[in-house]
Motif scaffolding. Structure first.
Motif, short mmCIF file in Angstrom:
data_model
loop_
_atom_site.label_atom_id
_atom_site.label_comp_id
_atom_site.label_asym_id
_atom_site.label_seq_id
_atom_site.Cartn_x
_atom_site.Cartn_y
_atom_site.Cartn_z
N UNK A 232 0.83 -1.20 0.00
CA UNK A 232 0.00 0.00 0.00
C UNK A 232 0.86 1.25 0.00
N UNK A 338 -6.11 0.93 -11.94
CA UNK A 338 -6.35 1.24 -10.53
C UNK A 338 -5.78 2.62 -10.18
N UNK A 341 -8.13 5.09 -11.39
CA UNK A 341 -9.28 5.15 -10.48
C UNK A 341 -8.97 6.07 -9.30
N UNK A 342 -7.76 5.93 -8.75
CA UNK A 342 -7.36 6.79 -7.64
C UNK A 342 -7.31 8.24 -8.09
N UNK A 345 -10.65 9.79 -8.18
CA UNK A 345 -11.50 9.68 -7.00
C UNK A 345 -11.10 10.65 -5.90
N UNK A 346 -9.80 10.87 -5.75
CA UNK A 346 -9.34 11.61 -4.58
C UNK A 346 -9.07 13.07 -4.92
N UNK A 357 2.31 14.37 5.23
CA UNK A 357 1.90 12.99 4.98
C UNK A 357 3.12 12.12 4.77
N UNK A 361 3.61 10.71 8.57
CA UNK A 361 2.67 9.60 8.55
C UNK A 361 3.27 8.37 7.88
N UNK B 22 -8.65 9.53 10.40
CA UNK B 22 -7.26 9.96 10.43
C UNK B 22 -6.34 8.95 9.77
N UNK B 23 -6.75 7.71 9.77
CA UNK B 23 -5.91 6.67 9.19
C UNK B 23 -5.91 6.72 7.67
N UNK B 24 -6.65 7.68 7.08
CA UNK B 24 -6.68 7.88 5.63
C UNK B 24 -7.13 6.66 4.85
N UNK B 25 -6.43 5.57 5.06
CA UNK B 25 -6.54 4.44 4.15
C UNK B 25 -7.97 3.92 4.04
N UNK B 28 -10.18 6.31 2.24
CA UNK B 28 -9.81 6.33 0.82
C UNK B 28 -10.35 5.08 0.13
N UNK B 31 -13.98 5.55 -0.49
CA UNK B 31 -14.20 6.41 -1.66
C UNK B 31 -13.93 5.67 -2.95
N UNK B 32 -12.84 4.91 -2.97
CA UNK B 32 -12.52 4.15 -4.18
C UNK B 32 -13.60 3.11 -4.45
#
Lengths: 382, 218
Positions: A232, A338, A341-342, A345-346, A357, A361, B22-25, B28, B31-32
């Motif tokens: 990921x 894919x 798609x991202x 979408x975002x 980030x 993070x 907060x974990x975003x994933x 996301x 949404x996907x």
């Protein structure tokens, strides 16, 4: 010796065809997929008329890519009065070339044995003898390092473009590109370190071959199952590296016009765009190779399918080669799709968010992932 | 040296995120999932030879579901014998804010009640703003707007003029909302045609208007 030349010429031709093909097809895929995702039809007006007839070939708008290319080639090549015209002219190529070079170390098939493939033509088979070639332009034992070395070079192109354009927006875009790409390259490298620990090599072909075994008896031993976190994070970092939405701050059109290539026109700008689209394919190919078993189907090796260790389904060499080539292309197309798609979408990050980030993070997460992997690998070795 | 460190402004509507968000994933991925679901749904429709989009292929395809009060194109109303009801008074051309209506008036000695008629009535649709003021200005109810749209798309502006022949294509019998000619108005004769028309918007009262007109004459 001549045999090697012939085989590698074919490989290079194939690689170029694949990359250029992806660069062209992905513009179409991006348009059409975005349209289908938002209840639209998408670009479908460009056509080729068969000469002397009224038959217009539309083919779902596939020819829009050609129309784009013709437009970019015929447009005026406008240049700013830059103080560094050489850097200005060279920058698109500095972005474009490393993207192509990365593909040199990515294996797009297993081990090729031309003699087996050309059994129907005894003379050719005899000429090749028992030579075998991995389907990869350059099998280097430092494969993954080469990927990162060339991947890092496109930053130079972006910085050069921004610096030599004599434009504030370009400069800002270049600064953003530089800081963002360096940050995310670090993360990309760290995510892959875990895989290197597990596989014990940076040679991409060996990595792929190791992934054709099984895990726990039923799972294919793909990188994505061994390192889901890393997969990921790698994909996120790779998209950021490629400067696409949600990380397209260097070329954020609402803030910076077009970022570091604001001052580029015609085919020079086209090269930047083309490099971006090819890089989608490259990222997809890398992800496929590292995490999705590369060119192999699950449980597949160069000799055929092997289930549960003892049940073997042998395949002829020709069938294996064709399957591997097709499977690799299919996986790459899937991951590219894919990514698109991202992209549709975002929403875009704010600039401070992008760097936060990365450093606050993703970097801790990659370090945790790396530590856990290292501990597990060490205890397994134990 | 006692400078305060920079502090980011806290906005009144700053979003408060849960740890899940907060974990975003996960968000996301959600949404996907939504966009990917729409993609797969539409793709499945396309692959089963149905239309997976809300778009219409204009101009090959036009929507049938225009609103009843859509101002799509102009029509000229007609007398029972099919001639335009327009008396070429030029009021619509005068009021038109885009100045797109062009009328050439002609003389018709055979029709004593309406000696003036338009020999040319053209509207430039490349400039028309579809405001409907021409309809309001017309003293004869000779010009109306209907919900259908004309065959506009064209490579040049010369072909975006609506001419008399197309303006007279309208079939009054099919307009349920505003029937024309008004009931009873035809039997009254040319003299009271204006009166009959002015109330002709309400079909049931058409008859009474005619009787009232007769009574007034008596």
């Amino acid at each position: 010796m001549i045999q090697d030349l012939v085989v590698y010429a074919v490989y290079i031709g194939y690689a170029l065809a694949v990359l250029m093909g992806f660069g062209t097809i992905l513009t179409w895929v991006e348009r059409k997929q975005a349209a289908v995702m938002s209840d639209r039809i998408g670009a479908n007006r460009a056509y080729i008329r068969i000469p002397f007839t009224q038959v217009k070939l539309i083919w779902l708008g596939l020819f829009h890519g050609i129309a784009d290319g013709i437009k970019m080639l015929l447009k005026e090549d406008w240049k700013p009065r830059s103080y560094d015209w050489y850097a200005y002219a060279v920058a698109p190529w500095v972005v474009f070339t490393p993207v192509l070079l990365v593909f040199a170390v990515i294996p797009f098939g297993g081990i090729l044995n031309p003699a087996k493939l050309l059994q129907g033509i005894p003379a050719a088979a005899a000429w090749f003898g028992d030579r075998t070639y991995p389907m990869q332009i350059a099998r280097l034992d430092a494969g993954l390092l080469i990927v990162f070395a060339f991947g890092g070079m496109s930053i130079i192109g972006a910085m050069l473009a921004g610096w030599s354009s004599a434009n504030k927006f370009s400069m800002l875009g270049a600064l953003r590109a530089g800081s963002q790409m360096i940050s995310y390259e670090l993360i990309m490298g760290l995510t892959v370190l875990g895989l290197i620990l597990i596989y014990g090599t940076v040679d991409l072909t060996t990595i792929v071959q190791q992934q054709s075994s099984t895990l726990l008896g039923f799972l294919p031993a793909w990188g994505i199952f061994l390192q889901p976190f890393a997969a990921t994070l790698f994909l996120a970092a790779a998209i950021a590296e490629n400067k696409r939405i949600p990380f397209d701050l260097p070329e954020a059109e609402s803030e910076l016009i077009a970022g570091f290539y604001t001052e580029y026109s015609a085919m020079k700008m086209g090269l930047f765009m083309f490099a971006e689209f090819i890089e989608i394919a490259i990222v997809a190919a890398l992800f496929t190779t590292l995490f999705l078993g590369g060119y192999n189907l699950p449980f597949m090796t160069d000799d055929g399918f092997v289930f549960r260790g003892d049940l073997v389904l042998p395949m002829s060499h020709g069938a294996v080669v064709v399957t591997q080539l097709v499977v690799f292309l299919a996986k790459v197309l899937l991951i590219a799709s894919f990514q698109i798609l991202i992209r549709w979408s975002l929403p875009r990050f704010r600039y401070d968010q992008v760097l936060m980030f990365a450093w606050k993070f993703m970097l801790p997460l990659t370090l945790v992932n790396l530590t856990v992997t290292a501990v597990l690998a060490w205890s397994n070795q134990g | 040296m006692n400078k305060k460190p920079y502090q980011r402004k806290v906005y009144w509507n700053a979003p408060t995120l849960t740890w899940w968000e907060r974990a975003y994933l996960f968000e996301i991925l959600r949404g996907l999932g939504i966009t990917g679901g729409v993609f797969l749904r539409n793709m499945w429709k396309w692959m089963t030879f149905r239309k997976g989009a809300l778009t219409t292929y204009y101009p090959e395809e036009t929507r049938a579901d225009y609103a009843q009060n859509n101002r799509g194109k102009h029509v000229l109303t007609q007398r029972p014998d099919g001639r335009p009801q327009c008396i070429a008074c030029n009021m619509c051309a005068t009021v038109c804010p885009a100045q797109v209506i062009e009328i050439d008036a002609a003389f018709d000695p055979d029709d004593a009640a309406h000696p003036k008629y338009p020999s040319r009535f053209e509207i430039d649709y490349s400039r028309c703003i579809f405001c409907g003021l021409c309809v309001e200005a017309c003293p004869e109810d000779a010009i109306r707007m209907v919900k259908e749209v004309p065959e506009l798309p064209s490579a040049d502006r010369e072909h975006m003029w609506l001419k008399l022949d197309e303006l007279l294509q309208w079939k009054p019998q099919s307009d349920v909302a505003k029937p024309y000619p008004a009931k009873g108005a035809a039997s009254v004769g040319p003299a009271s045609a204006g009166l009959g028309k002015s109330t002709g918007h309400k079909p049931p009262e058409g008859g009474t208007t005619a009787t009232r007109a007769k009574g007034a004459a008596a």
